[in-house]
Motif scaffolding. Structure first.
Motif, PDB file in Angstrom:
ATOM      1  N   GLY A  41       0.824  -1.216   0.000  1.00 24.67           N
ATOM      2  CA  GLY A  41       0.000   0.000   0.000  1.00 24.67           C
ATOM      3  C   GLY A  41       0.851   1.256   0.000  1.00 24.67           C
ATOM      4  O   GLY A  41       0.554   2.225  -0.689  1.00 24.67           O
ATOM      5  N   ARG A  42       1.931   1.215   0.788  1.00 29.35           N
ATOM      6  CA  ARG A  42       2.835   2.381   0.837  1.00 29.35           C
ATOM      7  C   ARG A  42       3.528   2.587  -0.507  1.00 29.35           C
ATOM      8  O   ARG A  42       3.743   3.708  -0.939  1.00 29.35           O
ATOM      9  CB  ARG A  42       3.879   2.183   1.932  1.00 29.35           C
ATOM     10  CG  ARG A  42       3.286   2.410   3.308  1.00 29.35           C
ATOM     11  CD  ARG A  42       4.352   2.395   4.385  1.00 29.35           C
ATOM     12  NE  ARG A  42       3.770   2.850   5.628  1.00 29.35           N
ATOM     13  CZ  ARG A  42       3.890   2.197   6.793  1.00 29.35           C
ATOM     14  NH1 ARG A  42       4.584   1.080   6.854  1.00 29.35           N
ATOM     15  NH2 ARG A  42       3.331   2.688   7.879  1.00 29.35           N
ATOM     16  N   ALA A  43       3.839   1.479  -1.147  1.00 27.12           N
ATOM     17  CA  ALA A  43       4.554   1.576  -2.424  1.00 27.12           C
ATOM     18  C   ALA A  43       3.628   2.005  -3.567  1.00 27.12           C
ATOM     19  O   ALA A  43       4.056   2.720  -4.469  1.00 27.12           O
ATOM     20  CB  ALA A  43       5.184   0.228  -2.760  1.00 27.12           C
ATOM     21  N   HIS A  44       2.388   1.570  -3.501  1.00 26.81           N
ATOM     22  CA  HIS A  44       1.479   1.822  -4.629  1.00 26.81           C
ATOM     23  C   HIS A  44       0.442   2.919  -4.378  1.00 26.81           C
ATOM     24  O   HIS A  44      -0.149   3.422  -5.308  1.00 26.81           O
ATOM     25  CB  HIS A  44       0.736   0.540  -4.999  1.00 26.81           C
ATOM     26  CG  HIS A  44       1.636  -0.502  -5.576  1.00 26.81           C
ATOM     27  ND1 HIS A  44       2.420  -1.313  -4.792  1.00 26.81           N
ATOM     28  CD2 HIS A  44       1.902  -0.836  -6.856  1.00 26.81           C
ATOM     29  CE1 HIS A  44       3.123  -2.120  -5.558  1.00 26.81           C
ATOM     30  NE2 HIS A  44       2.835  -1.842  -6.823  1.00 26.81           N
ATOM     31  N   GLY A  45       0.240   3.237  -3.117  1.00 25.91           N
ATOM     32  CA  GLY A  45      -0.851   4.175  -2.781  1.00 25.91           C
ATOM     33  C   GLY A  45      -0.657   5.557  -3.345  1.00 25.91           C
ATOM     34  O   GLY A  45      -1.625   6.279  -3.581  1.00 25.91           O
TER      35      GLY A  45
END
Lengths: 131, 122
Positions: free
Chosen positions: B113-117
């Motif tokens: 999530g942190r990488a893609h959000g």
């Protein structure tokens, strides 16, 4: 039941969804919306005095869920016959049947497309008032 | 379509696009909340309150992500939500290995999530 659909009482605990639904129903759909963040808020006099033509209820909410909220609202004379639609991620046939058995005119799937929500609501409404 | 309707629809598109950006900006905070709940569940695995909080957080994220154009995030969150639900419903929340696997999956989701959000979905 009101002959026209203008005012919608919307009960949803997630503020992000509330905002996108506001645009979907007010700006796209042209409805007048009153949003409540909890079942408890929906039971407040201001919500009842709003006299909605339709209730749109999220199913899973903390403290008081959608079905419980609807049951409490139904105890109020003004809301006894107001049509209700549930909105939920669980749209398996058994779940939909259960929610309809609580008196809802329909069930909408979550997540929803903001551009489609108003027409989906109107479609269920029209189906429910069809002779 | 009249020019007035066109303008109105453009306005709607702009508003929804703005909301998507705001939502994307809040994803790191949402991931931090989920991470905090999973940490609490690791410290006190038998305390159902932590699992309930995690369940609600995943449910909320699953419900909102799709409406803001983050379909994959919504699908992943929904999958985890179902697994947490199952753990709670079947009463095996205190069975170490099942919980541990799920906690690992949630941590991987947080990383994802942190990488893609921050990749704004158009």
């Amino acid at each position: 039941m009101s002959p026209t659909l203008n005012k919608i009482l919307y009960v949803e605990d997630d503020p992000d969804i509330q905002v996108v639904a506001k645009i979907a129903l007010e700006v796209v759909g042209g409805f007048i919306l009153r949003s409540c963040s909890s079942g408890r808020e929906a039971l407040e006099p201001a919500s009842i005095d709003f006299a909605p033509d339709l209730m749109l209820l999220d199913v899973m909410m903390p403290e008081m869920d959608g079905p419980t909220t609807l049951a409490c609202l139904r105890k109020m004379t003004q809301m006894l016959h107001t049509p209700a639609i549930f909105i939920t991620a669980k749209v398996q046939p058994s779940e939909v049947e259960y929610l309809k058995s609580l008196g809802a005119i329909g069930v909408l799937a979550k997540p929803f497309d903001p551009m489609q929500l108003a027409s989906q609501v109107r479609e269920l409404w029209e189906k429910s008032i069809a002779p | 379509m009249t020019s007035q309707v066109k303008k109105s629809m453009q306005n709607v598109d702009e508003q929804i696009r703005t909301l998507k950006i705001f939502f994307a900006e809040k994803i790191p905070k949402k991931m931090a909340e989920i991470e905090a709940y999973i940490q609490q569940s690791e410290l006190e695995p038998l305390n159902l309150v932590h699992w309930d909080r995690l369940l609600l957080a995943m449910h909320t994220l699953a419900g909102s992500s799709g409406s803001f154009g983050f379909e994959e995030m919504g699908t992943r969150a929904r999958s985890i939500e179902k697994k947490i639900h199952s753990l709670i419903d079947t009463g095996i929340v205190n069975q170490g290995q099942e919980c541990s696997l799920l906690q690992t999956e949630v941590r991987q989701f947080v990383q994802w999530g942190r990488a893609h959000g921050n990749q704004f979905a158009d």
